[in-house]
Design an enzyme around this catalytic site. Sequence first.
Site, PDB file in Angstrom:
ATOM      1  N   ASP A   1      -8.688   2.108  -3.178  1.00 42.83           N
ATOM      2  CA  ASP A   1      -8.881   0.881  -3.954  1.00 42.83           C
ATOM      3  C   ASP A   1      -8.830   1.240  -5.439  1.00 42.83           C
ATOM      4  O   ASP A   1      -9.624   2.061  -5.912  1.00 42.83           O
ATOM      5  CB  ASP A   1     -10.253   0.278  -3.579  1.00 42.83           C
ATOM      6  CG  ASP A   1     -10.367  -1.167  -4.015  1.00 42.83           C
ATOM      7  OD1 ASP A   1      -9.459  -1.650  -4.706  1.00 42.83           O
ATOM      8  OD2 ASP A   1     -11.380  -1.807  -3.676  1.00 42.83           O
TER       9      ASP A   1
ATOM     10  N   ASP B   1      -3.725  -4.016  -5.004  1.00 46.96           N
ATOM     11  CA  ASP B   1      -4.458  -2.850  -5.511  1.00 46.96           C
ATOM     12  C   ASP B   1      -5.256  -2.096  -4.451  1.00 46.96           C
ATOM     13  O   ASP B   1      -6.157  -1.330  -4.790  1.00 46.96           O
ATOM     14  CB  ASP B   1      -5.379  -3.269  -6.663  1.00 46.96           C
ATOM     15  CG  ASP B   1      -6.476  -4.210  -6.223  1.00 46.96           C
ATOM     16  OD1 ASP B   1      -6.374  -4.761  -5.121  1.00 46.96           O
ATOM     17  OD2 ASP B   1      -7.431  -4.391  -6.984  1.00 46.96           O
ATOM     18  N   GLU B   2      -4.964  -2.302  -3.189  1.00 44.85           N
ATOM     19  CA  GLU B   2      -5.694  -1.539  -2.170  1.00 44.85           C
ATOM     20  C   GLU B   2      -4.846  -1.352  -0.929  1.00 44.85           C
ATOM     21  O   GLU B   2      -3.951  -2.148  -0.645  1.00 44.85           O
ATOM     22  CB  GLU B   2      -7.029  -2.211  -1.823  1.00 44.85           C
ATOM     23  CG  GLU B   2      -6.899  -3.653  -1.430  1.00 44.85           C
ATOM     24  CD  GLU B   2      -8.238  -4.288  -1.080  1.00 44.85           C
ATOM     25  OE1 GLU B   2      -9.074  -3.650  -0.438  1.00 44.85           O
ATOM     26  OE2 GLU B   2      -8.409  -5.461  -1.443  1.00 44.85           O
TER      27      GLU B   2
END
Lengths: 393, 84
Positions: free
Chosen positions: A10, A104-105
């Site tokens: 993350d 974003d993860e």
Amino acid sequence: MAHRAVLHVDMDAYFASVEVLAHPRWKGKPVVVAGPSLRSVVSACSYEAKRLGVRSGMPLVRAMRMAPEAIYTQGHLHSYASYTRRILRILVGFTPLVEPVSIDEAFLDVTGAPSSPEELAGKIQASVLSETRLWASVGMGPNKLLAKMASRGAKPRGIGRLTPDTMVDLPVDSIWGVGEETGKLFRRFGIRTIADLRVLSRRQLRALLGRSGEVLYFLCRGVDPSPVVPGEEAPPPLSIGNEYTFPHDVRRPAEYLPALSLLAQKVARRARDKGFRGFTVTFRYRLRDLSCHSRRRQLPRATDQRGKIFTVAAGLAREAVGSPVRLVGVKLSDLVPERARQLELFPGGGERVSAVVDAIRRKYGEASITCGRTMVGLPDRSRIPYHGRGTPA
Amino acid sequence: MVQEVSEPVEMVGHFRAGRVYPCRFRYGGRVHRITSVSSCWESRKGAYLSYHFVVRTTADDVFEVRFDGREMRWVLDYEYGDQD
């Protein structure tokens, strides 16, 4: 059989960190990334801004009151997407089992890898940092739930591990999927930690929360059998939709129809790009009091054409909108693959026009061609006084 | 203060192993030597890719430059002031 080992990568304050890279003089300052209008919400903020009380999802105006000295910038999605592609290339170098969850993860299944999960987590964090100069937090666990909870606990710049035994002291709302409202409900019953939650039986949880209570019964015991599904094997979308927030509330059709036309165009284009057609068109709108409403209509034949989607959405809007609206949205659902469509006896020219428009757009870009209706009457967005670059995408 | 420039510039750069590395460029009658690339990303306009770089120069100025894949030229997009 080897125990499952799942990592959750993350990125830390992702959008804000990418903006700081693009503006080296912003390093160490509170940076807030938001939409192009003063009525938008905070998309992301740096840890310096978080220390001033700013949070993602907070209305921008509230954030500005809370941290007037912060740097406010609008997001640059193409730049974040470009960094995401680079990060995913790094992750795929460690294992082909990479499931991107959002921009974003991502989850990685590293079961049976020659290195230990701790060693891999350290290497991944270091590789992402050296390649992009962005920090990631990495969570480790025997499944996706625990890996995700571990990365949240490890933030910022950390590596964490969780097991069903070590999760018991965490607050109940740290469970992935337990939101603010459910957390409040539990607190009313004196349930604060996961250990407290485990005391409740499956039947009690079902009585309290319905079917999701049963799911929670397993989640609070750290049980999550869901597999890591690599990006290319992701299930097909259930729906395709877009929304538009007006800079000021509107009521007259002449004010909201250009936005609906633009949304119908986007939805149709995305459906064609993904190779789907939809049987149901939904018109969604948000009123001044922030309450959300929607109306839907089933079509006799699945479509991916802007004209049809717009006609249906505009009809629904005319029926539904009686007071000023803040936001409108168009969604196409009940999707079927384009190849499964029934051939028409008397095909219209619309599909040929769409094919030509798509060809132009693919060669010259998104903004190169649009429907005339979208260019008339769309109000200018009220811009916040950005320090940063650019115009809205 | 970000100042939009949007001017083609003469740039010396490397193209190595599928990557682009800007080195120095001429702008405003001066040669600006790039000391570091702070950020880089790609953008696509239709079939054409552009490569964006935020660079620092020896004079500690910050610029955003772009290699335009369609026109095959370098463009100086923005000059960042002291506050940016």
